[in-house]
Design a protein around this motif. Structure first.
Motif, PDB file in Angstrom:
ATOM      1  N   TYR A   1       0.332   1.818  20.187  1.00 44.03           N
ATOM      2  CA  TYR A   1       1.574   1.520  19.461  1.00 44.03           C
ATOM      3  C   TYR A   1       1.437   0.292  18.573  1.00 44.03           C
ATOM      4  N   VAL A   2       0.743  -0.715  19.042  1.00 49.74           N
ATOM      5  CA  VAL A   2       0.524  -1.910  18.217  1.00 49.74           C
ATOM      6  C   VAL A   2      -0.151  -1.523  16.905  1.00 49.74           C
ATOM      7  N   ASN A   3      -1.171  -0.700  17.005  1.00 51.05           N
ATOM      8  CA  ASN A   3      -1.900  -0.310  15.795  1.00 51.05           C
ATOM      9  C   ASN A   3      -1.084   0.616  14.903  1.00 51.05           C
ATOM     10  N   LYS A   4      -0.337   1.534  15.494  1.00 53.44           N
ATOM     11  CA  LYS A   4       0.505   2.423  14.687  1.00 53.44           C
ATOM     12  C   LYS A   4       1.635   1.641  14.019  1.00 53.44           C
ATOM     13  N   ILE A   5       2.235   0.706  14.736  1.00 57.84           N
ATOM     14  CA  ILE A   5       3.284  -0.123  14.142  1.00 57.84           C
ATOM     15  C   ILE A   5       2.732  -0.913  12.957  1.00 57.84           C
ATOM     16  N   ASN A   6       1.537  -1.467  13.114  1.00 58.58           N
ATOM     17  CA  ASN A   6       0.919  -2.209  12.011  1.00 58.58           C
ATOM     18  C   ASN A   6       0.697  -1.312  10.795  1.00 58.58           C
ATOM     19  N   GLU A   7       0.348  -0.048  11.039  1.00 62.48           N
ATOM     20  CA  GLU A   7       0.212   0.899   9.934  1.00 62.48           C
ATOM     21  C   GLU A   7       1.557   1.132   9.246  1.00 62.48           C
ATOM     22  N   LEU A   8       2.615   1.235  10.046  1.00 58.41           N
ATOM     23  CA  LEU A   8       3.945   1.444   9.473  1.00 58.41           C
ATOM     24  C   LEU A   8       4.367   0.253   8.617  1.00 58.41           C
ATOM     25  N   VAL A   9       4.077  -0.952   9.079  1.00 55.37           N
ATOM     26  CA  VAL A   9       4.407  -2.149   8.303  1.00 55.37           C
ATOM     27  C   VAL A   9       3.682  -2.120   6.955  1.00 55.37           C
ATOM     28  N   LYS A  10       2.419  -1.729   6.984  1.00 60.87           N
ATOM     29  CA  LYS A  10       1.653  -1.651   5.739  1.00 60.87           C
ATOM     30  C   LYS A  10       2.210  -0.595   4.794  1.00 60.87           C
ATOM     31  N   LEU A  11       2.849   0.425   5.373  1.00 64.39           N
ATOM     32  CA  LEU A  11       3.466   1.479   4.563  1.00 64.39           C
ATOM     33  C   LEU A  11       4.829   1.059   4.018  1.00 64.39           C
ATOM     34  N   GLY A  12       5.292  -0.124   4.404  1.00 60.41           N
ATOM     35  CA  GLY A  12       6.546  -0.639   3.885  1.00 60.41           C
ATOM     36  C   GLY A  12       7.736  -0.521   4.820  1.00 60.41           C
ATOM     37  N   PHE A  13       7.538  -0.055   6.045  1.00 53.29           N
ATOM     38  CA  PHE A  13       8.638   0.060   6.999  1.00 53.29           C
ATOM     39  C   PHE A  13       8.982  -1.304   7.590  1.00 53.29           C
TER      40      PHE A  13
ATOM     41  N   GLY B   1      -2.412  -8.399  18.373  1.00 51.91           N
ATOM     42  CA  GLY B   1      -2.515  -8.372  16.918  1.00 51.91           C
ATOM     43  C   GLY B   1      -1.352  -7.737  16.195  1.00 51.91           C
ATOM     44  N   LEU B   2      -0.204  -7.608  16.853  1.00 51.73           N
ATOM     45  CA  LEU B   2       0.962  -7.030  16.200  1.00 51.73           C
ATOM     46  C   LEU B   2       1.364  -7.874  14.994  1.00 51.73           C
ATOM     47  N   ASN B   3       1.717  -7.188  13.918  1.00 51.45           N
ATOM     48  CA  ASN B   3       2.157  -7.867  12.700  1.00 51.45           C
ATOM     49  C   ASN B   3       3.347  -8.783  12.998  1.00 51.45           C
ATOM     50  N   GLN B   4       3.296 -10.002  12.498  1.00 53.14           N
ATOM     51  CA  GLN B   4       4.321 -11.006  12.786  1.00 53.14           C
ATOM     52  C   GLN B   4       5.681 -10.664  12.180  1.00 53.14           C
TER      53      GLN B   4
END
Length: 329
Positions: free
Chosen positions: A47-59, A98-101
């Motif tokens: 989930y940490v890695n998928k969430i980071n992907e979502l942040v990069k996608l603009g979510f 490493g979750l996006n801040q």
């Protein structure tokens, strides 16, 4: 990789993929809820890695620390203080991993303090039925018989749908075991004339002990320490658990060692793995993708013990930096 492909990466299903194509313009909200109920295990890293992907996608991603839900579900004896401690440990573990801040953490306690939350829950309840709520009970690991003895259990699915709507979520992220709740949210959204959240279903990792006698699948569980790899595990814990893990030769289905490679290691932590085999057995070699590993394992070209050794070394490098911080807090 196109946005839709990134979104779909390492998921079990996107409901629906066609609807997801409209999520990449403007400000979009994504939600995931975690019930604090013990030590966090390695599935959190997916989930940490998928969430980071979502942040990069603009979510804009919100992580709900569902303390009230855990209390309803009798986790940690229903002790709200222990539940809050568990939630704080979960929050730290995700950040240490490493979750996006920019990700926002929210406590359910803060949501339910607003009367608007309960007004919305009542509207949701009026657009559902007892039969439909009963069908959603597996999301909390409960049966209809459990709910009949404790009516608060019936409120749980309604709260989960309310969370999705209250947080204005365009996308709801969760494991395949949460499907009933999110499909309920989509059904009710249509009845209420609200936007239907896109569902991003993430895979579950098999128990290190393998499947039960009557079960086709058994996931890692916080309540069974030897079934899971925790983010607080030591070097010795990791080595022992992987050494003892269920890993039948030539079988990939419900194989936890294969699951960890498929859903965690190859997608996020290693593009290739080295199998250190003695010269008498052919010498070391490198596997360059999960597809290659799966093919070789199905053909019994990779011995379980060799694969376990490779996985152990990778997991030690992944888990120990997190574990050391958590255990020193």
């Amino acid at each position: 990789m196109e946005n839709v492909e990134i979104l779909k990466n390492n998921t079990s299903e996107v409901v629906t993929l066609e609807e997801s194509k409209d999520l990449f313009s403007g400000n979009r909200e994504a939600y995931i809820g975690f019930e604090p109920s013990g030590l966090p295990h390695i599935a959190i890293l997916i989930y940490v890695n998928k969430i980071n992907e979502l942040v990069k996608l603009g979510f804009r991603v919100k992580v709900l620390l569902a303390d009230w839900h855990a209390r309803v579900n009798d986790k940690l004896g229903g002790d709200i203080n222990l539940i809050r401690e568990s939630g704080e440990r979960l929050r730290k573990s995700m950040l240490y991993a490493g979750l996006n801040q920019d990700v926002q953490f929210i406590w359910a306690t803060d949501l339910v303090a607003n009367p608007d939350y309960w007004e919305l829950l009542l509207q949701i309840a009026k657009n559902s039925s007892l039969l439909r709520i009963r069908r959603a009970l597996p999301i909390m690991g409960r049966t209809e018989e459990d709910a009949d003895k404790d009516f608060s259990k019936y409120i749980y699915p309604l709260m989960q749908v309310t969370d999705v709507f209250y947080l204005n979520s365009d996308l709801a992220l969760g494991g395949t075991d949460q499907r009933h709740a999110y499909m309920l949210a989509r059904d009710i959204a249509e009845k209420m004339g609200r936007k239907k959240p896109v569902l991003l279903e993430m895979p579950l990792i098999s128990s290190l002990k393998g499947k039960g006698r009557m079960d086709d699948f058994k996931k890692m569980s916080k309540s069974d320490p030897e079934s899971a790899l925790f983010l607080t595990d030591t070097d010795n814990d990791i080595r022992r658990k992987i050494k003892n893990a269920f890993c039948p030769m030539g079988i990939v289905e419900n194989n936890p060692v294969i699951d960890i490679m498929k859903y965690l290691i190859f997608p996020y932590y290693a593009r290739e793995i080295e199998i250190k085999r003695s010269e008498s057995h052919g010498g070391p070699y490198t596997i360059h993708s999960f597809r290659e590993l799966e093919s070789k394992y199905l053909n019994s070209e990779v011995h379980p013990m060799d694969l376990k050794k490779a996985l152990t070394e990778i997991l030690i490098n992944v888990i120990l930096p997190i574990s050391n911080k958590l255990n020193s807090d």
